[in-house]
Design an enzyme around this catalytic site. Structure first.
Site, PDB file in Angstrom:
ATOM      1  CG  HIS A   1      74.848  72.129  43.907  1.00 49.83           C
ATOM      2  ND1 HIS A   1      74.596  72.422  42.588  1.00 49.83           N
ATOM      3  CD2 HIS A   1      74.996  73.310  44.538  1.00 49.83           C
ATOM      4  CE1 HIS A   1      74.568  73.746  42.430  1.00 49.83           C
ATOM      5  NE2 HIS A   1      74.817  74.300  43.591  1.00 49.83           N
TER       6      HIS A   1
ATOM      7  CD  GLN B   1      73.175  85.061  46.392  1.00 51.69           C
ATOM      8  OE1 GLN B   1      72.742  84.719  47.474  1.00 51.69           O
ATOM      9  NE2 GLN B   1      74.073  84.350  45.728  1.00 51.69           N
TER      10      GLN B   1
END
Ligand code: PAF
Length: 280
Positions: free
Chosen positions: A39, A63
């Site tokens: 990230h 999701q």
């Protein structure tokens, strides 16, 4: 300096309006938190593309499938804030589920094309509609002109690019090369679920993909190279969901030898599902 944390769309819009008034561009890095070096790489790339970077932290329920690990998904907002402060990130958007999905919401995105390639979608049927919906909302909410996504989730990257194009959202979606450990293992929030011995075994996915790519470069048929990779992972104790060679842009099954190829794999090791992919 510590990043400012905003939890509502209204306050996010207020912050970015200030940047816009000062003629400063901004990129968004959408995440579900539990940040790792992969990230951080996206954040650094964001600063290459824009003056400011906003990181969203939102574990998106839409999701996750019914049997998936929503409650088990790692959360560490304090640790995330510290890591982002060290990178000079000025703003974090961390909405609640209620803020993101107001109770009367009647709109969501359904995607075909790369979202129905028979890869991740085959095993996680809700996944890409959930991702496309939340990412479209984040793009519109943040009004960013650039967005950074990891190549690691390659099908997701192709889905998001296509969604932004199809909906004419004025944003450029950048794919950032997968950040790997020294032994080749792709960084992922889910790696922390692996036991020590599983972790050392797990590099076999990357190794089998690189071996298959070498074979294809040397003239081997992509389908037999990926079948061999799948067999060798099964022998090593993985439960393989897929190892596949696909067109690198459309994710369709390749039909000729000149297409750009991407090799993609997903396999379970114990209770952890791992994915990886490489170009040929
Ligand atoms: O890759 C992820 O972490 C998520 O799928 C994303 C893009 C943040 C959407 O929830």
């Amino acid at each position: 300096m510590k990043p400012k944390i905003v939890r509502t769309v209204e306050s996010l819009r207020r912050e970015v309006a200030r940047w816009k008034a000062d003629n400063l561009s901004h990129a968004i890095v959408p995440t579900m938190g539990a940040l790792h070096d992969g990230h951080i790489q996206l954040v650094r790339e964001g600063f290459q593309q824009a003056d400011r970077v906003v990181v969203s932290i939102f574990v998106n329920p839409t999701q996750f499938g019914l049997k998936e690990d929503l409650s088990r998904y790692p959360r560490d907002e304090e640790g995330d804030v510290e890591k982002l402060a060290a990178e000079g990130v000025p703003l974090i958007f961390a909405p609640t589920v209620e803020e993101m999905y107001n109770l009367n919401a009647a709109t969501s995105i359904h995607m075909e094309g790369p979202a129905k390639a028979g890869l991740e979608d085959k095993f996680r049927p809700h996944f890409f509609d959930g991702v496309a919906t939340v990412v479209a909302k984040l793009f519109i909410q943040s009004q960013a002109t650039a967005a950074m996504f990891g190549d690691k989730d390659y099908q997701q990257l192709m889905v998001v690019k296509r969604m932004a194009k199809d909906l004419s959202i004025p944003i450029t979606v950048f794919g950032v090369p997968t950040h790997r450990e020294d032994d080749g293992m792709a960084m992922s929030s889910r790696n922390r679920y692996l036991t020590k011995s599983e972790r050392s075994q797990a590099t076999a996915i990357y190794k089998s993909l690189t071996q298959a790519a070498d074979k294809i470069r040397n003239g081997k048929n992509p389908q037999s190279a990926t079948r061999a990779a799948s067999r060798s992972l099964t022998t090593l104790g993985f439960k393989v969901d897929y190892v596949a060679a696909r067109n690198a842009e459309t994710l369709a099954v390749p039909t000729n030898t000149t297409e750009p190829l991407r090799l993609l794999a997903a396999a379970w090791l114990g209770k952890t599902r791992l994915i990886d992919n490489i170009s040929v």
